[in-house]
Write an enzyme that holds these catalytic residues in place. Structure first.
Site, PDB file in Angstrom:
ATOM      1  N   ASP A 102       4.885 -47.238  16.002  1.00 13.97           N
ATOM      2  CA  ASP A 102       3.863 -46.193  16.069  1.00 13.97           C
ATOM      3  C   ASP A 102       3.314 -46.055  17.487  1.00 13.97           C
ATOM      4  OD1 ASP A 102       4.178 -45.920  13.369  1.00 13.97           O
ATOM      5  OD2 ASP A 102       2.356 -47.011  12.812  1.00 13.97           O
ATOM      6  N   GLU A 149       8.792 -50.342  12.567  1.00 13.52           N
ATOM      7  CA  GLU A 149       7.507 -50.947  12.205  1.00 13.52           C
ATOM      8  C   GLU A 149       7.101 -50.515  10.802  1.00 13.52           C
ATOM      9  OE1 GLU A 149       2.776 -50.461  13.392  1.00 13.52           O
ATOM     10  OE2 GLU A 149       4.317 -49.631  14.710  1.00 13.52           O
ATOM     11  N   ASP A 171      -1.444 -50.999  17.710  1.00  9.53           N
ATOM     12  CA  ASP A 171      -0.615 -51.949  16.962  1.00  9.53           C
ATOM     13  C   ASP A 171       0.862 -51.745  17.277  1.00  9.53           C
ATOM     14  OD1 ASP A 171      -2.694 -53.261  15.779  1.00  9.53           O
ATOM     15  OD2 ASP A 171      -2.681 -52.070  13.938  1.00  9.53           O
ATOM     16  N   ASP A 216       0.394 -46.188  18.660  1.00 12.49           N
ATOM     17  CA  ASP A 216      -0.994 -46.653  18.693  1.00 12.49           C
ATOM     18  C   ASP A 216      -1.025 -48.084  19.230  1.00 12.49           C
ATOM     19  OD1 ASP A 216       0.002 -48.159  16.625  1.00 12.49           O
ATOM     20  OD2 ASP A 216      -1.244 -47.282  15.054  1.00 12.49           O
TER      21      ASP A 216
END
Length: 792
Positions: free
Chosen positions: A499, A425, A503, A501
Site C-alpha cells: 500500500d 501486502e 505501513d 501508506d
C-alpha cells in the site's frame, strides 16, 4: 636538476603518452557512463587536491555542485606548475589537462602516496566534459584556460595578480557521453566526509547550489572519529576503538581502528592512499588473517574456551566494525577504478604490524578479549542453530508449494526468465491480485502483516520465522553464504507490491532489508522490483485517469489550469514551457533575495543585454549597469553603493552595503553557473514582460501584480471541478482496477531496485531499522521538509 620531496616544479611533470580513445571507450577509464562513472569524475579531481593535502600543502578543499550540472573543485595547495614544460613545449597546465599519463605522481619526489589516477584522472575528466575551466593561483599570478571536450579553446595566460595559491577546476560532464548528468549530493557528501576523516585536520566543504545544501567536514581525530561516527546508530560492546598506526621499514604506512557493536554483521572499510577499495584486496586479506590468528592463539594460550570448538574468522568478526587504511608508493590495483588492491607487499605489511600490535594489546587488555570472545561464542552457537534450521527451508520439489503456509499461487511457466512473483501486502489485496493475474506467468504470495526485522535478528531467529521460510522456499534459492544459489531462483521478476501508506512503506523496507542483507545477488542481478500503484484517481465529468505521483499530478493540473487561457503577447504553444520556466525564475530570484539582493535588481541583471563577467574590464560598461539600477530603484534598500576596481581579476565591481552585509556585483557573482542559468531563464522574463501580468480567461480579463499571484491562479484553476481520489491501500481497488494500474505488464509502472553504493545503503538500513533511536530521530527531523506524501 634533482627533485626533493618538497620540490614540485615543471620538471616533476613527466609525459608518457597522448590522450587517445578516452571518449570512444570511457568505461575503460572511469568504470561506466552511468551514475557511478559520473561521480567518479569528481573523485578524480578531488583526489589531486587530497594528494596536495597528504603532502602537507593543502588545508582546505571546496566542492560545489552548480545549478547547471557543473562542478567546481578548489583547493589551497601549491597550484599546478604554470611554466613551459621542458619536453612537451607547451604550458605545463595544458600538458596535465590534455595528455594521458602526465602528472606529478610519476615523479616519486613530488608525492609519496598519491590517490589520483597517476596522471590519467584530470585529463580523462577533461576529455569527458562538455567544458572544463582551470584557474591556477601560483607565483603571484592568476592563470586561466578553458577546454571543450578535451581541447583547449583559449590560450593559457595570466589574467591577474594574487598572493594566494591553489587550483580551481570547474567542469560539466558531457551529455554526449553520460547516461545521466544528475549528481547526487548525498553520494558526493559521503565520499568527501570519508576523505575528511581519513586526512586528519583537512577541512572539506561541499555545497549543492541546486537545493541550498552544504556541509563542512573537519575531523581532528582521523579514523578513530570515523569509526565512532559509523557506529553512532549502534549499541557498542567496546567503549573505545582499538587503534594503531605504524610504518614499515620499506615505507608502507598501516593504520587501523576496530570497534564492536551488538549487530550480527561485519563491516570492514578498507582504503589505499585514501581510495576506497570496495572489493577489498590484499590489505583486507592480511587484516583478517592476522586478526583471526592472533585472537585464536591468545584464546588457546590461556584456555579461555572450555568446549572443544573452533572459532572461525566469521565468528570472531561478528559485530566488528573496522577501518584499515594503507598508504604506499605505487600500489598495484586490479582494474582502473581501483576497487581491489593487488599489492602483496601490502598484505605482508598489514599482517606483520597487526600481529605484533595485537599480541601486546590482548595481553594488556584481557577484559576486551573476554567481551569479543563472548560475542564470538554467541555467533558460533547461532551458526550451528542456523545450520539445523536451514533444513526446514530446503524445498524438495515444486509440488510442495501448494501445502506451504502463505498461500502461494504459483504460475504455470517454468522458465524463470518468463516468470514473476508478486509479494503482496495482506490477504485482501492478495485475493484481488490472484483474481486479476495472468496465471501463465504471474505468481502471487500474500504476506500476513510485517515480516521479521532482520536488522535486529540473528540468522537462526530469521529461519524460525514462518513468513520468511515461506518466502525462501517460494524463491527456491535457499539462504546463507554457502547454500544460497542464485541460479535456482524461480522468478526473474520479484515484485514488492504494498500500500502507498506508512505501513506499506514499512513492509517494503523490511523486505528490502531482508533481500539486501541475505539475498543481495537478487538485487545485483536486477531481479527485484517495486510495484507503483497510482497515488490518485482523478475524475472530471465523465472522464477519469490514474496519476502515478505528485509530479505527474502537478503537470496535469497545469494543463487543466491553462485551458481556455490567453496569455497576452505569448504564442499558445509556449504557454506551458513559459509557465514552468517562470516558476523556476521566481524560485531563483527568491534564493538571491535570501542572500541579500533586491528582487528588482536580480531581475534587471537577468535581462540586461550582453551582460558577461568579461565585460567588467570596461569601466563605462559597469557604469551603465550602475545607472540602470539607480534609475529603476533597485539600489534604494542599500545604505551605500559604489564602483571599485579589483586588481586580482583586473575588473570593476559594483558594491552594495546594507545594515548587515556587504555584497558585490562582480566576477565571482556573474561567472557562477547559477547566474548563467538565471541569464538563460531571463529570456522568459523578457517574453512575458514586466508586471502587471494580463491574461484572458474566456471573455474575462485578469491582471496580476506579481508572478506568484499569476502562477497560483493557474494552479488553483486546474483543481476546479476535479474529484481527486487518493489511493492508500491496494485493497481499495477491485481486481479490474488492480490489473489496469499495477499488474498488467503493458500498463503498469515498475521501479527496479538497484544498489548504487552498498555502504550508503547498509548505513541507511542500520539507521532506519536498527535499535538506536537518536540518530533515526535526527534523520527524520532533517528530512521532514522533503516529505511529499504524508499519511496522517
Amino acid at each position: 636538476m634533482t627533485n626533493t620531496p618538497n620540490n614540485y616544479s615543471e620538471d616533476s611533470i613527466r609525459v608518457l603518452e597522448g590522450l587517445e580513445a578516452v571518449r570512444q571507450r570511457p568505461g575503460m577509464y572511469i568504470g561506466s557512463v552511468g551514475s557511478r562513472g559520473l561521480h567518479h569524475l569528481v573523485y578524480e579531481v578531488v583526489d589531486n587536491s587530497i594528494d596536495e593535502a597528504s603532502a602537507g600543502y593543502c588545508s582546505n578543499i571546496n566542492v560545489i555542485i552548480h545549478i547547471d550540472g557543473s562542478v567546481t573543485v578548489e583547493d589551497d595547495g601549491r597550484g599546478i606548475p604554470v611554466g613551459m614544460h621542458p619536453t612537451a613545449g607547451k604550458p605545463t597546465v595544458e600538458v596535465v589537462m590534455t595528455v594521458l599519463h602526465a602528472g606529478g605522481k610519476f615523479d616519486s619526489g613530488s608525492y609519496f602516496a598519491s590517490g589520483g589516477l597517476h596522471g590519467v584522472g584530470v585529463s580523462v575528466v577533461n576529455a569527458l566534459s562538455e567544458f572544463l575551466e582551470v584557474t591556477v593561483r601560483r607565483e603571484g599570478g592568476v592563470y586561466f584556460q578553458r577546454y571543450e571536450r578535451g581541447k583547449p579553446v583559449t590560450e593559457f595566460k595570466r589574467v591577474g595578480d594574487t598572493d594566494k595559491k591553489g587550483t580551481k577546476i570547474t567542469f560539466k560532464p558531457d551529455f554526449q557521453i553520460f547516461e545521466t548528468l544528475d549528481f547526487s549530493y548525498e553520494t558526493l557528501s559521503r565520499r568527501l566526509r570519508e576523505l575528511a576523516f581519513l586526512n586528519s585536520g583537512l577541512r572539506i566543504k561541499v555545497s549543492d547550489e541546486r537545493f541550498d545544501q552544504s556541509n563542512d567536514y573537519h575531523a581532528e581525530g582521523g579514523i578513530v572519529s570515523y569509526i565512532k561516527f559509523l557506529n553512532k546508530a549502534k549499541t557498542l560492546i567496546l567503549d573505545e576503538p582499538i587503534y594503531h598506526m605504524e610504518m614499515t621499514d620499506d615505507r608502507i604506512s598501516v593504520e587501523f581502528a576496530i570497534l564492536y557493536n551488538d549487530s550480527y554483521v561485519e563491516s570492514l572499510y578498507s582504503y589505499v592512499n585514501n581510495i576506497h577499495t570496495e572489493e577489498g584486496g590484499t590489505h583486507e586479506a592480511g587484516f583478517k588473517a592476522a586478526y583471526t590468528k592472533v585472537f585464536n592463539n591468545f584464546v588457546n594460550k590461556y584456555n579461555l574456551i572450555k568446549e572443544k570448538i573452533t572459532l572461525t574468522g566469521d565468528d570472531i568478526r561478528e559485530g566488528m566494525s573496522a577501518i584499515i587504511s594503507v598508504r604506499l608508493n605505487e600500489p598495484v590495483f586490479e582494474g582502473q577504478t581501483k576497487t581491489k588492491l593487488g599489492s602483496s607487499s601490502a598484505r605482508n605489511a598489514v599482517e606483520s604490524i597487526m600481529s605484533k600490535f595485537l599480541q601486546d594489546f590482548f595481553e594488556e587488555n584481557p577484559n576486551i578479549v573476554k567481551k569479543i570472545l563472548d560475542k564470538a561464542l554467541q555467533a558460533f552457537r547461532a551458526r550451528e542453530a542456523a545450520r539445523k534450521a536451514k533444513e526446514l527451508t530446503r524445498r524438495k520439489n515444486v509440488l510442495e508449494v501448494s501445502t506451504l503456509p502463505g498461500k502461494l499461487a504459483d504460475c504455470q511457466e517454468k522458465d524463470p526468465a518468463n516468470s514473476e512473483l508478486f509479494l503482496v501486502e495482506g490477504d485482501s489485496a492478495g485475493g484481488s491480485a490472484k483474481q486479476c493475474r495472468d496465471r501463465r506467468t504471474q505468481a502471487i504470495l500474500p504476506l500476513k502483516g510485517k515480516i521479521l526485522n532482520v536488522e535486529k535478528a540473528r540468522f537462526d531467529k530469521l529461519l524460525s520465522s514462518a513468513e520468511i521460510r515461506t518466502l525462501i522456499t517460494a524463491l527456491g534459492t535457499s539462504i546463507g553464504d554457502k547454500d544460497f544459489n542464485i541460479e535456482k531462483l524461480r522468478y526473474h521478476k520479484v515484485i514488492i507490491m504494498t500500500d502507498a501508506d506508512v505501513d506499506g512503506a514499512h513492509i517494503s523496507t523490511l523486505l528490502m532489508t531482508f533481500f539486501f542483507r541475505y539475498m543481495r545477488q537478487i538485487i545485483e542481478r536486477g531481479y527485484l522490483y517495486m510495484a507503483a500503484p497510482p497515488l490518485y484517481k482523478v475524475k472530471k465529468g465523465k472522464s477519469e485517469r490514474y496519476i502515478q505521483n505528485e509530479d505527474e499530478m502537478e503537470d496535469y493540473l497545469l494543463d487543466l489550469g491553462l485551458e481556455d487561457v490567453e496569455i497576452q503577447g505569448v504564442n499558445r504553444n509556449r504557454y506551458k514551457e513559459l509557465l514552468i520556466n517562470l516558476i523556476k525564475v521566481n524560485r531563483m530570484v527568491s534564493k538571491y533575495e535570501r542572500k541579500g539582493f533586491e528582487r528588482r535588481l536580480i531581475k534587471t541583471l537577468a535581462v540586461y543585454d550582453e551582460l558577461d563577467y568579461t565585460k567588467l574590464e570596461n569601466e563605462d560598461f559597469v557604469r551603465g549597469i550602475y545607472k540602470k539600477l539607480q534609475d529603476n530603484g533597485s539600489l534604494t534598500k542599500y545604505i551605500n553603493t559604489g564602483i571599485n576596481f579589483n586588481p586580482e581579476f583586473g575588473r570593476y565591481n559594483i558594491t552594495l552595503e546594507s545594515n548587515s552585509q556587504l555584497l558585490a556585483i562582480n566576477t565571482e557573482l556573474l561567472a557562477t553557473p547559477e547566474f548563467r542559468e538565471l541569464r538563460r531563464l531571463g529570456m522568459f522574463l523578457k517574453e512575458i514582460g514586466d508586471a502587471p501580468y494580463r491574461i484572458k480567461v474566456g471573455e474575462d480579463m485578469k491582471t496580476f501584480e506579481t508572478l506568484t499571484e499569476f502562477v497560483s491562479f493557474i494552479e488553483q484553476r486546474g483543481k476546479k471541478g476535479l474529484n481527486i481520489q487518493r489511493y492508500k491501500g491496494l485493497g481499495e481497488m477491485n481486481p479490474e482496477q488492480l490489473w489496469e494500474t499495477t499488474v498488467d505488464p503493458e500498463r503498469r509502472t515498475l521501479y527496479q531496485v538497484r544498489i548504487e553504493d552498498a555502504e550508503v545503503a547498509s548505513e541507511l538500513f542500520t539507521l532506519l531499522m536498527g535499535d538506536v533511536v537518536a540518530p533515526r530521530r535526527e534523520f527524520i527531523e532533517n528530512n521532514a521538509l522533503n516529505v511529499r506524501n504524508l499519511d496522517v
